[in-house]
Enzyme design. Structure first.
Site, short mmCIF file in Angstrom:
data_model
loop_
_atom_site.label_atom_id
_atom_site.label_comp_id
_atom_site.label_asym_id
_atom_site.label_seq_id
_atom_site.Cartn_x
_atom_site.Cartn_y
_atom_site.Cartn_z
N LYS A 258 0.85 -1.20 0.00
CA LYS A 258 0.00 0.00 0.00
C LYS A 258 0.88 1.25 0.00
O LYS A 258 1.73 1.40 0.88
CB LYS A 258 -0.90 -0.05 1.26
CG LYS A 258 -1.69 1.21 1.50
CD LYS A 258 -2.56 1.09 2.76
CE LYS A 258 -3.21 2.42 3.11
NZ LYS A 258 -3.94 2.38 4.39
N THR B 46 -5.75 3.80 11.13
CA THR B 46 -4.88 4.09 12.27
C THR B 46 -5.05 3.14 13.46
O THR B 46 -4.27 3.21 14.41
CB THR B 46 -5.11 5.54 12.76
OG1 THR B 46 -6.52 5.80 12.78
CG2 THR B 46 -4.42 6.53 11.87
#
Ligand SMILES: Cc1cc2nc3c(=O)[nH]c(=O)nc-3n(C[C@H](O)[C@H](O)[C@H](O)COP(=O)(O)OP(=O)(O)OC[C@H]3O[C@@H](n4cnc5c(N)ncnc54)[C@H](O)[C@@H]3O)c2cc1C
Length: 504
Positions: free
Chosen positions: A83, A349
């Site tokens: 990613k 996160t």
């Protein structure tokens, strides 16, 4: 707290919960404290895990390094992909898209941030898209990926990356790793908790079949239930829904993408947003939304209508409240993972928060029951971290011109924390970023999201005037050439995976 009278040490750690949080905690404690602590993890097959959480940020590489994992084997076993960032579609305005990459756009010159040169040049008619100079964006557009720490022998930084992986395979992977290092796994449903005398510390948990598991310190990884810290120790929850209003999600896997792109996609919808996570064997999808503005049925239909590939199951609803625990560690118990709070998955996160809480707990782990100072420091740092991330997430919702639904009108007009308002005003004035020194998100992240959401600074920093007009043009041209050449030298993401990270 049971103490060894000679060494005065905490000897037995009990982790309750075997989702991503429980197994990351088990793996890290086993690796770094396995010789001095007995570690037991209790999980219930009857309850299971939340089953989502498949996109990460580059900090996870640090965790893998500490654990000593082989990266290619890790990606292979979890059917993962690489990613380079998150593509945001329709956020600041319908019809716009930008990539929040993990890297810098261009390269700084004489300590002046690149975007200041770009801003000066754009005002003079040069290329108006900052991402034209972004190595990550150009690589992502061409679905390319490879290891590159630096671009040639220049000062341009190379590709920073993270992973997408299958959440259930990740938990299995960490479990095998932890058990190999001596962690004991106990299957069973916790039915009651016993606390001790004056301190009120947790002494043991009792399972549904009557077995008792005793410990000196407990980590609550029981997910949204927060069985120990929330329910038993009665630590409250700060609700942040007024700033982060989404409170529901539906997730569904679909067939794999034809081209495995190296980024997550987050597409804004009328009452939330939809994620798309490319994996080797399937695509992870989900719709995060606020149930005040859309029904579950409609949200499910929106999700299915937005898929790029054929669904492989029915959508599964999940409820949550954005916010955090009032304190993260109370008595002899710390909550890690969803039990400690949830900020919603927009910037991937949560797994990072697990990792940083585990590493903070390792640094401050108590040796005796007299650990008030360590506990206060842990709570202070966790709270600050949650608040910094909160502000960055709110920016995505608030910095918009969208008024096409009740949800977006609410987000555009809501009051935001002063800490965020200040950053927005500073950037809008001069493109300067007022981030805190220990902020998880780098200057480049704030710049990309501010610009991507449509904030164009009123002026550039005067330090960018140090170059003549001709030198500025040449500098930008050179940066673009470096980026193009570097991307040309990379394999495709698919080729990289096939070569290093797929089953034989
Ligand atoms: C919609 C959504 C999308 C997300 N996407 C991302 C993402 O892309 N990236 C990211 O970083 N994070 C993401 N997250 C967050 C991520 O999923 C979690 O942080 C992560 O999975 C950790 O969950 P957990 O281990 O805390 O809880 P869970 O997975 O819920 O695990 C809880 C554990 O506790 C055990 N348990 C509970 N009660 C008992 C009991 N009474 N007795 C015994 N055991 C018990 C269960 O058996 C289970 O093992 C997402 C979350 C949601 C909701």
């Amino acid at each position: 707290m049971t103490q060894d009278t000679h060494q005065n040490t905490v000897r037995k750690l009990v982790i309750v919960g075997g989702g991503t949080a429980g197994w990351i905690a088990a793996a890290a404690f086993a690796r770094l404290r396995g010789k001095t602590l007995d570690i037991e993890l209790v999980e219930s097959d009857a309850i299971g895990t939340v089953g989502v959480g498949e996109a990460t940020i580059p900090q996870i590489i640090r965790l893998n390094t500490i654990l000593g994992l082989d990266e290619h084997d890790f990606v292979k076993q979890t059917k993962g992909t690489f990613k380079l960032g998150i593509e945001f579609v329709d956020w600041g305005k319908v019809g716009t898209r930008y990539l929040h990459t993990f890297g810098d756009a261009g390269m700084n010159l004489a300590s002046v941030p690149f975007h200041q040169y770009w801003k000066r040049a754009a005002a003079a008619g040069h290329e108006k898209d900052l991402w034209h100079y972004s190595l990550h964006k150009v690589a992502a557009n061409k679905a390319k990926f490879g290891k590159m720490d630096r671009v040639g022998n220049t000062s341009m930084t190379g590709l920073a990356y993270a992973y997408h992986f299958d959440a259930s395979l990740y938990a299995t992977y960490l479990r095998a790793f932890s058990e190999q290092l001596g962690v004991t796994r106990t299957e069973g449903l916790v039915q009651s908790v016993t606390r001790g005398g004056e301190s009120g510390d947790i002494r043991s948990i009792t399972l549904d079949d009557g077995r008792e598991v005793t410990g000196d310190f407990f980590i609550d990884c029981t997910g949204f239930r927060a069985l120990l810290l929330g329910q038993e120790l009665d630590v409250g929850y700060q609700d942040w829904s007024k700033w982060l209003p989404c409170n529901s999600a539906q997730a569904v896997p679909s067939e794999r993408l034809e081209t495995l792109v190296p980024y997550t996609r987050a597409t804004a919808k009328s009452a939330g947003w939809q994620w798309r996570i490319p994996l080797q064997h399937r695509t992870g999808n989900g719709h995060v939304y606020c149930s005040d503005f859309i029904s579950d049925d409609e949200a499910g239909e929106t999700l299915l209508a937005g898929l790029d590939t054929k669904p492989l199951a029915d959508p599964r609803p999940i409820r949550f409240t954005t916010g955090r625990r009032a304190t993260f560690w109370s008595h002899n118990c710390a909550a890690i993972g969803l039990s400690s709070g949830f900020l919603e998955p927009l910037e991937s996160t949560s797994i990072h928060l697990i990792q940083s809480h585990v590493s903070r707990l390792l640094q401050l782990f108590p040796t005796t029951s007299n650990c008030e100072t360590e506990r206060a420091e842990y709570n202070r740092r966790c709270a600050a971290e949650f608040e910094q991330i909160r502000d960055f997430l709110i920016l995505h919702y608030h910095q918009t011109t969208r008024e096409d639904s009740e949800f977006w009108r609410y987000c555009k007009n809501m009051d935001v924390p002063d800490s965020l308002r200040h950053k927005q005003e500073l950037f809008a004035s001069s493109g300067r970023v007022g981030r805190d020194a220990d902020d998880l998100f780098r200057e480049a992240s704030w710049v990309q999201v501010m610009l991507g959401q449509g904030v164009m600074p009123g002026s550039h920093d005067a330090m960018a005037d140090g170059l003549t007009e001709a030198d500025l043009g040449e500098f930008l041209g050179n940066v673009r050439t470096l980026v193009e050449r570097a991307v040309d030298s990379l394999p495709t993401h698919e080729q990289y995976l096939q070569q290093h990270c797929t089953a034989d």
